[in-house]
Design an enzyme around this catalytic site. Structure first.
Site: not given
Ligand code: ARG
Length: 471
Positions: A23, A110, A155-156, A277, A283, A290, A317
């Site tokens: 991550s 965790n 309205t509408h 455009s 344009k 948007e 977890y």
């Molecule tokens: N990168 C993990 C997360 O975002 C951190 C916690 C990881 N814990 C574990 N038991 N693998 O959740």
């Protein structure tokens, strides 16, 4: 690279699995929170006699050095070290040796990731609250810039009754006031300290969670360790807040897009906030509106994704929970950008009073007022509605408006019509007469503007409180 959890493994992690489970590409943005949390944790461990003060000092100094490295761009994040927590811990141990290995005592990733994310959301809430406040201010300024402009109210999407343009703008101000309040709820849910929950069940060490909470300026502590590591409600609340806010901005966008069309021509956006455009030289497109309308879809998507990720997860977890971050971060970026460009765009927007007036001249926005006029002369409302309806039908065949009708013509529909009818159904009268509390009369809108200003004063106090916990 050898893993911090490598002890029980005989084989290296498959490269693809490493990439899949990592991550770091997105959670590196929580490095400041991770380091602040670790410093508070190490300090507490030393104060409780769990590690020595010397080790705590080494850890703290080492972490500060790492912080400086990251901010100077001298830190390379490794996918093989999975996430921000292990990237920093591994580097710390390289820097300070054995003491670095003591930092993770009485802690798990965790509760660590939960802590980081709580702090991150709290800080982002403070930033977003400021931007939201600024947009409310821009809306208020826009309303005040055109105090007398009258436009058709719909309205509408059919012309309904004339209203003050400032009244229309203020409707958005109060939507955003509710968003600001909801954001306060997110703040309260994020302001709970999870560290000390360990992996799920607490820890065997004599830690002091209150000390950590104080150091990191949390006002509450999770009461239950399982809940502490698996709660993502505050993220869901943030995504819900963001979804509703984006829905509001999307509604405003739709109006701005319509109003800036040639057909309406009610407003003109500044050139700086539009694009052209590549093929059609004439344009000038309202892209900002948007895109904000379009980006609302992705924010809703993140809310649905997170609700679905959390659904059916057993305690405590599960790695599924790592999926909380990308949607959260993308939502934060989207909301911040949308609020910022919107405030700038509104400030550059010009209102075309003439076009609004022209629209009102040719429509029947004053038909309700004709009916109300007859009611005031004693006719029951249902009959008055019928008479005014007949007048409208007559005008449509004669290609006239209600104010074009002579008293003689009007008397054919009801003997109650008198000379004062013309004045009673003039656009100015229609607006001024809607003087009920919260209505569109200049007197009421003047009051409402005052209310809006005092709302901002109250909100300013919340802003000050939010920024007090910033790192
Ligand atoms: N990168 C993990 C997360 O975002 C951190 C916690 C990881 N814990 C574990 N038991 N693998 O959740």
């Amino acid at each position: 690279m050898s893993k911090l959890w490598g002890g029980r493994f005989a084989k290296n992690t498959d490269v693809m699995v490493e990439e899949f489970t990592s991550s770091i590409s997105f959670d590196s943005r929580m490095y400041r929170q991770d380091i602040a949390g670790s410093i508070a944790h190490a300090t507490m461990l030393a104060n409780c006699g769990i590690i020595t003060q010397e080790d705590a000092k080494l850890i703290t100094d080492g972490l500060k050095g790492i912080l400086a490295d990251i901010e100077a761009g001298n830190f390379s994040f490794e996918v093989s070290l999975e996430d921000i927590h292990m990237n920093i811990e591994k580097r710390l141990t390289e820097r300070i040796g054995a003491a670095g290995g003591r930092l993770h005592t009485a802690r798990s990733r965790n509760d660590q990731v939960a802590l980081d994310t709580h702090m991150y959301v709290r800080e982002q809430v403070a930033d977003i609250a400021k931007l939201l406040f600024d947009l409310q201010q821009a809306i208020l300024d826009t309303a005040q810039k055109y105090p007398e402009v009258i436009m058709p109210g719909y309205t509408h999407l059919q012309r309904a009754q004339p209203i003050l343009f400032s009244h229309h703008m203020l409707a958005y101000f109060f939507m955003l006031e509710r968003d600001f309040r909801r954001l306060g709820g997110v703040w309260e849910s994020a302001d709970i300290m999870p560290l000390g929950a360990g992996a799920l069940a607490g820890t065997t060490f004599p830690i002091d969670r209150e000390q950590v909470a104080r150091a990191l300026k949390f006002s509450r502590i999770y009461e239950n360790s399982l809940d502490a590591v698996s709660d993502r409600d505050y993220i869901l609340e943030f995504l819900s807040f963001a979804s509703i806010l984006m829905m509001h901005l999307s509604r405003l966008s739709e109006e701005i897009i319509l109003w800036s069309s040639t057909e309406f021509s009610f407003i003109e956006l500044d050139d700086a906030h539009c694009t052209g455009s590549s093929i059609m030289p004439q344009k000038k497109n309202p892209d900002v509106s948007e895109l904000v309308r379009g980006k609302t879809g992705r924010v809703y998507g993140h809310l649905m994704a997170m609700l679905t990720v959390a659904k059916g997860l057993p305690l405590a977890y599960n790695k599924d929970l790592q999926e909380d971050k990308e949607g959260l971060f993308d939502t934060i970026d989207t909301v911040k950008f949308s609020l910022t460009v919107y405030a700038a765009m509104l400030r550059g927007m010009k209102v075309n009073e003439k076009a609004m007036r022209q629209a009102l001249k040719t429509d029947f926005s004053n038909a309700t007022d004709m009916a109300d006029y007859l009611v005031k002369k004693g006719l029951p409302f249902r009959q008055a509605h019928e008479v005014a309806g007949k007048c409208v039908a007559y005008c449509l065949t004669e290609q006239k408006t209600l104010t074009d009708l002579s008293l003689q013509e009007l008397k054919e529909f009801s003997p109650l019509f008198e000379d004062d009818i013309l004045e009673a159904i003039s656009i100015e009268t229609c607006v001024a007469a809607r003087n009920s509390l919260g209505g569109t009369s200049p007197a009421q809108v003047g009051q409402t503007l005052g209310v809006a200003k005092s709302v901002l004063e109250k909100q300013q106090k919340r802003l000050d409180m939010y920024t007090k916990t910033n790192l």
